[in-house]
Design an enzyme around this catalytic site. Structure first.
Site, PDB file in Angstrom:
ATOM      1  N   HIS A 195       9.094  -4.565  16.034  1.00 50.36           N
ATOM      2  CA  HIS A 195       8.018  -3.237  16.492  1.00 50.36           C
ATOM      3  C   HIS A 195       6.139  -3.353  16.615  1.00 50.36           C
ATOM      4  O   HIS A 195       5.870  -2.698  17.117  1.00 50.36           O
ATOM      5  CB  HIS A 195       8.282  -1.974  15.101  1.00 50.36           C
ATOM      6  CG  HIS A 195       7.530  -2.825  14.384  1.00 50.36           C
ATOM      7  ND1 HIS A 195       7.845  -3.664  13.854  1.00 50.36           N
ATOM      8  CD2 HIS A 195       6.941  -1.738  13.656  1.00 50.36           C
ATOM      9  CE1 HIS A 195       7.503  -4.064  12.442  1.00 50.36           C
ATOM     10  NE2 HIS A 195       6.831  -3.520  11.905  1.00 50.36           N
ATOM     11  N   ASP A 196       5.436  -4.529  15.990  1.00 47.83           N
ATOM     12  CA  ASP A 196       4.266  -4.929  16.991  1.00 47.83           C
ATOM     13  C   ASP A 196       4.001  -5.641  17.171  1.00 47.83           C
ATOM     14  O   ASP A 196       4.911  -5.642  18.365  1.00 47.83           O
ATOM     15  CB  ASP A 196       3.984  -5.860  14.732  1.00 47.83           C
ATOM     16  CG  ASP A 196       4.202  -4.586  13.681  1.00 47.83           C
ATOM     17  OD1 ASP A 196       3.391  -3.045  13.900  1.00 47.83           O
ATOM     18  OD2 ASP A 196       4.167  -5.130  12.566  1.00 47.83           O
ATOM     19  N   HIS A 242       1.154  -1.238  -0.284  1.00 38.88           N
ATOM     20  CA  HIS A 242      -0.204   0.390  -0.235  1.00 38.88           C
ATOM     21  C   HIS A 242       1.144   1.009   0.391  1.00 38.88           C
ATOM     22  O   HIS A 242       1.878   1.054   0.520  1.00 38.88           O
ATOM     23  CB  HIS A 242      -0.699  -0.002   1.152  1.00 38.88           C
ATOM     24  CG  HIS A 242      -0.248  -0.494   2.006  1.00 38.88           C
ATOM     25  ND1 HIS A 242      -0.291  -1.522   3.170  1.00 38.88           N
ATOM     26  CD2 HIS A 242       0.574   0.104   3.057  1.00 38.88           C
ATOM     27  CE1 HIS A 242       0.440  -1.804   4.011  1.00 38.88           C
ATOM     28  NE2 HIS A 242       0.333  -0.281   4.845  1.00 38.88           N
ATOM     29  N   ARG A 251       1.207  -0.287  19.929  1.00 42.04           N
ATOM     30  CA  ARG A 251       2.229  -0.369  19.859  1.00 42.04           C
ATOM     31  C   ARG A 251       3.524   0.590  19.913  1.00 42.04           C
ATOM     32  O   ARG A 251       4.661   0.125  20.048  1.00 42.04           O
ATOM     33  CB  ARG A 251       2.321  -1.260  17.640  1.00 42.04           C
ATOM     34  CG  ARG A 251       1.440  -2.104  17.871  1.00 42.04           C
ATOM     35  CD  ARG A 251       1.084  -2.353  16.175  1.00 42.04           C
ATOM     36  NE  ARG A 251       0.543  -1.387  15.739  1.00 42.04           N
ATOM     37  CZ  ARG A 251       0.761  -1.158  14.776  1.00 42.04           C
ATOM     38  NH1 ARG A 251       1.339  -1.910  13.959  1.00 42.04           N
ATOM     39  NH2 ARG A 251       0.564   0.708  13.980  1.00 42.04           N
ATOM     40  N   ASP A 269       6.868  -5.386   2.849  1.00 42.45           N
ATOM     41  CA  ASP A 269       5.940  -5.856   4.390  1.00 42.45           C
ATOM     42  C   ASP A 269       4.321  -6.219   3.525  1.00 42.45           C
ATOM     43  O   ASP A 269       4.242  -6.458   2.859  1.00 42.45           O
ATOM     44  CB  ASP A 269       6.173  -4.284   5.107  1.00 42.45           C
ATOM     45  CG  ASP A 269       5.112  -3.536   5.399  1.00 42.45           C
ATOM     46  OD1 ASP A 269       5.512  -4.448   7.093  1.00 42.45           O
ATOM     47  OD2 ASP A 269       3.770  -3.045   4.962  1.00 42.45           O
ATOM     48  N   GLU A 301       7.264 -10.312   5.043  1.00 38.28           N
ATOM     49  CA  GLU A 301       6.463 -10.617   6.470  1.00 38.28           C
ATOM     50  C   GLU A 301       5.518 -10.716   5.990  1.00 38.28           C
ATOM     51  O   GLU A 301       4.510 -10.014   5.505  1.00 38.28           O
ATOM     52  CB  GLU A 301       6.981  -8.684   7.061  1.00 38.28           C
ATOM     53  CG  GLU A 301       6.539  -8.356   8.623  1.00 38.28           C
ATOM     54  CD  GLU A 301       4.883  -8.052   8.408  1.00 38.28           C
ATOM     55  OE1 GLU A 301       4.954  -7.301   9.539  1.00 38.28           O
ATOM     56  OE2 GLU A 301       4.621  -7.927   7.594  1.00 38.28           O
TER      57      GLU A 301
HETATM   58  C1  OTU Z   1       3.163  -4.559   9.610  1.00 38.70           C
HETATM   59  O1  OTU Z   1       2.701  -5.340  10.151  1.00 38.70           O
HETATM   60  C2  OTU Z   1       4.205  -4.206   9.769  1.00 38.70           C
HETATM   61  O2  OTU Z   1       4.521  -4.528  10.083  1.00 38.70           O
HETATM   62  C3  OTU Z   1       3.319  -2.617  11.119  1.00 38.70           C
HETATM   63  O3  OTU Z   1       4.451  -1.906  11.843  1.00 38.70           O
HETATM   64  C4  OTU Z   1       2.528  -2.355   9.942  1.00 38.70           C
HETATM   65  O4  OTU Z   1       1.348  -1.136  10.094  1.00 38.70           O
HETATM   66  C5  OTU Z   1       1.508  -2.878   8.349  1.00 38.70           C
HETATM   67  O5  OTU Z   1       2.144  -4.499   8.248  1.00 38.70           O
HETATM   68  C6  OTU Z   1       0.977  -1.928   7.594  1.00 38.70           C
HETATM   69  O6  OTU Z   1       2.263  -1.996   6.710  1.00 38.70           O
HETATM   70  O7  OTU Z   1       0.808  -6.517   7.653  1.00 38.70           O
HETATM   71  O8  OTU Z   1       1.460  -9.250   7.476  1.00 38.70           O
HETATM   72  O9  OTU Z   1      -0.759  -7.207  13.985  1.00 38.70           O
HETATM   73  O10 OTU Z   1       1.691  -7.578  12.122  1.00 38.70           O
HETATM   74  O11 OTU Z   1      -0.264  -5.409  10.301  1.00 38.70           O
HETATM   75  C7  OTU Z   1       1.530  -9.312   8.709  1.00 38.70           C
HETATM   76  C8  OTU Z   1      -0.775  -5.840  12.741  1.00 38.70           C
HETATM   77  C9  OTU Z   1       1.450  -7.487   8.677  1.00 38.70           C
HETATM   78  C10 OTU Z   1       0.763  -6.066  11.822  1.00 38.70           C
HETATM   79  C11 OTU Z   1       0.834  -6.596  10.907  1.00 38.70           C
HETATM   80  C12 OTU Z   1       1.814  -6.756   9.690  1.00 38.70           C
END
Ligand code: OTU
Length: 653
Positions: A395-396, A184, A520, A284, A326
């Site tokens: 960080h999450d 995104h 967070r 991400d 991720e």
């Molecule tokens: C990731 O997170 C990032 O690490 C977060 O910091 C962001 O907020 C998010 O993307 C949006 O960019 O997408 O596949 O439970 O573990 O949102 C997992 C929350 C993600 C995060 C989840 C994660």
């Protein structure tokens, strides 16, 4: 037959390339393009083959790869070649990472450069600098709402600072990991602004709808990622008078990968950062890349095809660069991000081991390793040339993403057990030492996740307040126990900044309106350098943790059995408090190291003779490689003190 289609298309494309590309010496590029083109063509036509401009799009893709190759500097090309020759280089036990926010850790990127010595003192040689790209000041999602994929936010520094940092790291043989937020953009990104202004080309970059019809269809099956702060998955834009798909925060617009232009733009972005010296790119939220009505829009087959295509393209231009997936999803789904239907990793070489992370926290709360053992046993073997990123905190939030089937097999009721864990870590139970907070509580489903720093979740904050030295030491031991697990499991350990000195929750986020709604932030600290300085003060909490982790890193690097070649065997011990596994060294004859962790507050024993034909552990003089000493024994029983771990060797005694 299909190969021939690909060959003839490739020939046509090479003839059609712009003259300035044709003039260059692109031998290595062409070799790699030739080797990868069949795969690229198949994937690209699978995704976009029905378009009338298909061939044009392929030309653009190849031009993008070629232009970025031309731009790639000599030193990086040399590294590419070296890594192609030594293609298992990243499975080595010598890599140890740390993830940090540049501003939190050291103010900005120059600050990070000036603190590289600190990282090296600890033994870190892979640095993940979390997002530093331009993003709106408030609606930033900690940098994951990017408004310009090619520029550094002035709060963190400049492109020049990244260059300086990457060169500094390379001179010290340290790896640099950077984020690319592929799923995104911020609603302030140029593409979103132009979409908003009515440009169809850019509305096609996103999922944009005139009315609620399609959004409502999606909503029937889509879960909510941030139910408290951003319920629903679509956001109405008054200027555009349309709905944009926003799975994460309402200001994060989901990119539409069914449009090849989006795919090509993002390949260009990946290669841009590869050329700025990133050794590893963290992709991400990769599970979310493909949206399909009637599904949860995660882990779709096309999401995997897109990642394979990213990998194949990157392999042509910058083959030395690795991807981290991720994908914080179910255990059987995570493993697919190494590559579906493949033998060697064909998507991302590295994936966050969210399963192991959540299971470790389960073991801490329950003081036993039943679910940990069960969950890891059911984790399928990885592909070759793939490795885990093992972490305790990031960080999450902590999501309890293990399998209900495993929870049942461990003897618990899934719903009750998950509730217990959230309650345990968020201080609902008076006798729990944990000081976390719930995150993402969903009133409709009853789900919740957990925020809080490692030290506060483990009980160090409460222990320090009580002034009880025994409790403080127990917390330190638990912190070291968890680190011993991520260091020995197999894969790259990724330490979270601040954990090496026992950083507690940071409650200052509550004073900032933009952050207060997102718990967070309580575990995204500003490094307190006076506290870090206390690592040199004998007997301080900081010294006990820092020295322990530092020693672990040094010892890990010297244990070839800890390299990651699917060379781990879980052992049944009959003692549910212990998590026990053997690491082998397939390359080194019969080298083996027995890893034992006691998650209980009481000492536990392990009958070595029950390990069966697993080395000579019951006969030899054992040595704990971490402490350098003989472990405690009673007759033939290994004695494991509370929250203690051993890395036992029989051969090197
Ligand atoms: C990731 O997170 C990032 O690490 C977060 O910091 C962001 O907020 C998010 O993307 C949006 O960019 O997408 O596949 O439970 O573990 O949102 C997992 C929350 C993600 C995060 C989840 C994660």
């Amino acid at each position: 037959m299909y190969e021939q289609v690909a060959h003839s298309l490739l020939n046509k494309i090479l003839d059609r390339l712009q003259p300035d590309i044709q003039k260059q010496d692109l031998r290595h590029f062409y070799t790699r393009l030739g080797a990868n083109f069949y795969a690229i063509h198949s994937l690209f036509s699978h995704l976009y083959g029905n378009r009338s401009d298909f061939e044009q799009q392929v030309v653009r893709l190849v031009e993008t790869m070629a232009s970025r190759y031309i731009e790639r500097d000599e030193e990086l090309r040399r590294i590419d070649k070296a890594r192609e020759e030594d293609h298992n280089w990243f499975l080595s036990q010598e890599i140890v990472g740390m993830a940090l926010y540049a501003d939190g850790f050291a103010g900005d990127l120059q600050g990070v450069s000036s603190r590289v010595n600190y990282l090296q003192e600890l033994g870190i040689n892979m640095l993940h600098v979390m997002p530093v790209l331009k993003c709106p000041e408030k609606a930033s999602d900690g940098g994951y709402a990017v408004s310009d994929f090619r520029d550094i936010d002035p709060r963190f520094g400049t492109l020049e600072d990244i260059r300086t940092l990457s060169q500094k790291l390379r001179r010290r043989e340290m790896l640099l990991t950077l984020d690319v937020v592929v799923n995104h953009t911020s609603d302030q990104h140029e593409w979103a602004m132009r979409a908003r202004a009515g440009e169809q080309t850019y509305q096609d970059y996103y999922y944009v709808f005139d009315n609620r019809d399609v959004p409502d269809m999606f909503e029937e099956t889509l879960p909510e990622i941030f139910p408290e702060t951003s319920p629903g998955n679509f956001t109405y834009d008054p200027q555009m008078q349309k709905w944009a798909m926003t799975v994460f925060n309402s200001y994060q617009w989901d990119l539409n990968y069914s449009n090849p232009a989006v795919f090509i733009e993002m390949v260009d972005v990946l290669l841009f950062w590869a050329n700025r010296g990133a050794d590893i790119l963290r992709l991400d939220a990769v599970a979310f890349l493909w949206k399909k009505v009637g599904t949860i829009c995660q882990n779709e087959r096309e999401a995997h095809l897109i990642l394979q295509l990213f990998k194949d393209c990157c392999q042509v231009t910058a083959p030395g660069v690795l991807f981290i997936a991720e994908a914080i999803v179910a255990p059987v789904e995570i493993i697919k991000y190494f590559g579906e239907d493949a033998v060697i990793a064909k998507e991302c070489e590295i994936a966050y081991n969210a399963t192991f992370m959540a299971l470790l926290w389960d073991a801490i709360a329950t003081k036993n390793a039943k679910l940990l053992d069960q969950g890891i046993r059911n984790l399928p073997d990885k592909l070759d040339r793939a490795t885990w990123l093992n972490y305790i905190r990031c960080h999450d939030d902590i999501g309890l993403g293990f399998d209900d089937v495993d929870i049942v097999a461990a003897g618990y009721n899934p719903k009750q057990h998950r509730d217990f864990l959230v309650n345990y870590f968020t201080g609902v139970y008076a006798d729990s030492p944990a000081r976390g907070q719930p995150f993402g509580r969903n009133e409709k489903t009853g789900d919740a996740r957990i925020s809080g720093s490692l030290a506060s979740l483990i009980g160090l904050e409460a222990a320090i307040e009580s002034g009880d030295e025994a409790r403080i030491q127990a917390s330190v031991n638990k912190i070291l126990l968890l680190h011993s697990m991520i260091m020995s499991f197999g894969g790259i350990p990724l330490i979270y900044y601040g954990d090496e000195i026992g950083t507690l929750n940071d409650r200052s986020f509550l004073e900032d309106e933009a952050k207060a709604i997102d718990s967070r932030w309580m575990h995204r600290p500003k490094t307190d350098w006076a506290k870090a300085e206390r690592r040199r003060q004998h007997g301080s909490v900081e010294q006990r943790i820092f020295d322990g982790v530092q020693r672990m890193i040094a010892v890990r690097k010297s244990i070839p059995e800890f390299a990651d070649f699917n060379n781990r065997e879980l052992l049944e011990t009959g003692n549910p408090h212990l998590f026990v596994f053997m690491r082998h060294a397939p390359m080194l004859g019969n080298g083996r190291v027995l890893v034992v962790g006691n998650f209980d507050s009481a000492p536990q024993s392990l009958a070595l003779e029950d390990l069966g034909n697993r080395g000579n552990f019951e006969y030899s003089q054992l040595r704990d490689l971490y402490s350098g000493e003989a472990p405690r024994m009673f007759k033939s029983q290994l004695v494991v003190p509370p929250y203690h771990f051993y890395w036992l060797s029989d051969a090197r005694a």
